[in-house]
Design a protein around this motif. Structure first.
Motif, PDB file in Angstrom:
ATOM      1  N   VAL B 197       0.825  -1.222   0.000  1.00 19.30           N
ATOM      2  CA  VAL B 197       0.000   0.000   0.000  1.00 19.30           C
ATOM      3  C   VAL B 197       0.862   1.277   0.000  1.00 19.30           C
ATOM      4  O   VAL B 197       0.656   2.147  -0.845  1.00 19.30           O
ATOM      5  N   PRO B 198       1.870   1.407   0.912  1.00 15.71           N
ATOM      6  CA  PRO B 198       2.693   2.638   0.846  1.00 15.71           C
ATOM      7  C   PRO B 198       3.478   2.775  -0.456  1.00 15.71           C
ATOM      8  O   PRO B 198       3.748   3.897  -0.897  1.00 15.71           O
ATOM      9  N   ALA B 199       3.845   1.646  -1.081  1.00 11.77           N
ATOM     10  CA  ALA B 199       4.560   1.742  -2.366  1.00 11.77           C
ATOM     11  C   ALA B 199       3.679   2.451  -3.393  1.00 11.77           C
ATOM     12  O   ALA B 199       4.166   3.173  -4.266  1.00 11.77           O
ATOM     13  N   MET B 200       2.377   2.265  -3.277  1.00 16.70           N
ATOM     14  CA  MET B 200       1.468   2.909  -4.240  1.00 16.70           C
ATOM     15  C   MET B 200       1.026   4.293  -3.781  1.00 16.70           C
ATOM     16  O   MET B 200       1.088   5.246  -4.539  1.00 16.70           O
ATOM     17  N   ASP B 201       0.570   4.415  -2.513  1.00 14.85           N
ATOM     18  CA  ASP B 201       0.029   5.736  -2.146  1.00 14.85           C
ATOM     19  C   ASP B 201       1.117   6.756  -1.820  1.00 14.85           C
ATOM     20  O   ASP B 201       0.982   7.931  -2.165  1.00 14.85           O
ATOM     21  N   VAL B 202       2.218   6.333  -1.193  1.00 16.13           N
ATOM     22  CA  VAL B 202       3.280   7.297  -0.883  1.00 16.13           C
ATOM     23  C   VAL B 202       4.191   7.514  -2.092  1.00 16.13           C
ATOM     24  O   VAL B 202       4.402   8.638  -2.531  1.00 16.13           O
ATOM     25  N   ALA B 203       4.713   6.407  -2.651  1.00 22.91           N
ATOM     26  CA  ALA B 203       5.698   6.553  -3.727  1.00 22.91           C
ATOM     27  C   ALA B 203       5.060   6.945  -5.065  1.00 22.91           C
ATOM     28  O   ALA B 203       5.569   7.802  -5.771  1.00 22.91           O
ATOM     29  N   MET B 204       3.948   6.320  -5.394  1.00 25.70           N
ATOM     30  CA  MET B 204       3.404   6.513  -6.750  1.00 25.70           C
ATOM     31  C   MET B 204       2.214   7.479  -6.812  1.00 25.70           C
ATOM     32  O   MET B 204       1.593   7.634  -7.855  1.00 25.70           O
ATOM     33  N   HIS B 205       1.887   8.086  -5.655  1.00 25.86           N
ATOM     34  CA  HIS B 205       0.837   9.108  -5.610  1.00 25.86           C
ATOM     35  C   HIS B 205      -0.566   8.593  -5.908  1.00 25.86           C
ATOM     36  O   HIS B 205      -1.413   9.350  -6.381  1.00 25.86           O
ATOM     37  N   MET B 206      -0.833   7.309  -5.652  1.00 28.15           N
ATOM     38  CA  MET B 206      -2.193   6.821  -5.894  1.00 28.15           C
ATOM     39  C   MET B 206      -3.067   7.124  -4.681  1.00 28.15           C
ATOM     40  O   MET B 206      -2.573   7.139  -3.550  1.00 28.15           O
ATOM     41  N   PRO B 207      -4.362   7.352  -4.880  1.00 35.63           N
ATOM     42  CA  PRO B 207      -5.244   7.571  -3.722  1.00 35.63           C
ATOM     43  C   PRO B 207      -5.264   6.326  -2.821  1.00 35.63           C
ATOM     44  O   PRO B 207      -5.082   5.208  -3.309  1.00 35.63           O
TER      45      PRO B 207
END
Lengths: 133, 288
Positions: B197-207
């Motif tokens: 989850v953090p790889a997507m929401d923190v790193a990749m800016h996904m909601p």
């Protein structure tokens, strides 16, 4: 099928594929467990058998296709459970395979390549397991 | 606390299956209520209580992860939250990571696996109690790979009652973090959603909502890559796997129905204490 909030019919197909995969493999595991337990009652004359015998690292069970086939033809409950486990592992691969058709329908070549790569890694994992064992 | 090796000799195979199935139902139930998945407590149960080799425990656990993920993904895909394109794209990294992890379990010692497990348990306890704050969604992205593969997405937010469109960025960083998530998932037999989850929401800016749904969608595929290797290596023992898989699956199904009826705060506090105690026990087992 009603389309809602960007969810397409193809995604419902993927969901369905997963549901069917889980249902079939769970059913096989339940039947296999039932057979195993009934065999346990008839064969465990040696009352000194604890569960530790079945969970030790030296306990043998089928884990290749030919071994599974021969176990199931020998009416082994464990063989059926292993088949259920194998199908459970293949369920996500089925999901990925379904996704290839989804992207093919949209003529989306880059995503088709990405998805095929993932599928190849999943299939390759079985080979890698044998190589490093 | 768990030094019961002598008592274990008295447990019959039938007792073992019944006890393990009941514990697995509880694990699946709690896991789905707090959003961590049941895998995180299955390995400690098998190793600490039943004295099973940690590698066999990981094999059974990874299978239960596939079962619950395939169940959970069904609801999420129907909600339209899952970013299928990004999920599949990142799975290239998680599956390669999972294969690396499956290989690593053959070369690193069991003690190190116990230590790693203790660390991941602590991290999961922290991640469970820490409320994630959303980042502003991106309107544009200069990430070439994201634009080429059109990884950007949209979903309907039922709270805000509007469609949220977002752009994805930093795909290479995302791939790197997902590789690590794949290694951890395979090494310990967990879903490693807390890393995905953090790889997507923190790193990749996904909601956040899209990240959580996409992570759940990916967990099963990641686990399947290591499970394939474990299966062919004879690490998935059917005697252990059957009660674990069926129990966790039933628990997760009950949990998904109870989700709205139960105050998650109390469940989380209860699960938090379980995670902390188990983490300490796993650490000491690593020292033994």
């Amino acid at each position: 099928m009603k389309k809602q909030h960007g969810t397409g019919i193809e995604e419902t197909i993927i969901s369905r594929a997963l549901q069917i995969g889980v249902a079939i493999s769970s059913t096989l595991i339940i039947i296999g467990l039932g057979i195993f337990l009934s065999q346990l009652k008839t064969t465990s004359n040696t009352s000194n058998q604890t569960y530790l015998h079945y969970v030790s690292t030296s306990f043998n069970f089928p884990h290749s296709i030919p071994a599974i086939v021969s176990a199931i033809s020998g009416r082994s409950g464990l063989g059926l459970i292993v088949l259920g486990c194998l199908l459970m592992i293949l369920t996500p691969a089925l999901r990925v395979a379904t996704t290839i058709f989804l992207f093919a329908g949209k003529h989306d070549k880059p995503m088709i390549k990405v998805t095929i790569t993932v599928l190849c890694i999943l299939i390759g994992s079985f080979v890698v397991g044998v190589l490093v064992s | 606390m768990f030094n019961n090796a002598n008592y274990n000799k008295l447990v019959s195979p039938v007792d073992f299956i019944i006890i393990l199935a009941l514990i697995s139902v509880a694990a699946g139930l709690l896991g789905s209520l707090v959003g961590l998945g049941g895998g995180i407590v299955i390995v400690p149960v098998l190793t600490l209580i039943f004295h099973i080799d940690i590698r066999l425990a990981i094999g059974a656990s990874v299978l239960s992860v596939i079962a619950t993920s395939s169940g959970a993904a069904i609801t999420y895909i129907k909600d339209g939250l899952t970013n299928l394109r990004t999920g599949i794209f990142l799975e290239v990294a998680t599956t390669i990571g999972a294969l690396s992890g499956a290989f690593l379990t053959t070369v690193i010692s069991g003690n190190i696996l116990y230590f790693l497990f203790a660390i991941v348990l602590l991290y999961s306890a922290f991640a469970m109690m820490h409320k994630r704050k959303g980042r502003e969604v991106l309107k544009t992205s200069t990430d070439k790979l994201a634009n080429y593969l059109n990884l950007h997405g949209e979903y309907y937010d039922s709270n805000l009652k509007k469609t949220i469109k977002y752009k994805v960025t930093h795909t290479k960083l995302g791939l790197g973090l997902m590789y690590v998530a794949g290694v951890v998932s395979a090494l310990l037999g967990v879903g490693s959603g807390t890393l995905k989850v953090p790889a997507m929401d923190v790193a990749m800016h996904m909601p956040i909502k899209a990240s959580a749904a996409t992570s759940d969608f990916m967990i099963g595929v990641t686990a399947a890559a290591s499970a394939g290797a474990y299966f062919s290596r004879g690490q998935i023992n059917p005697f252990i796997a059957a009660p674990v898989v069926l129990g966790v699956l039933v628990g997760a199904m009950i949990g998904s129905h109870w989700l709205d009826a139960i105050n998650p705060r109390y469940v989380k506090l209860m699960f938090l204490s379980v995670l902390l105690i188990v983490s300490v026990e796993m650490f000491f087992r690593g020292l033994a």
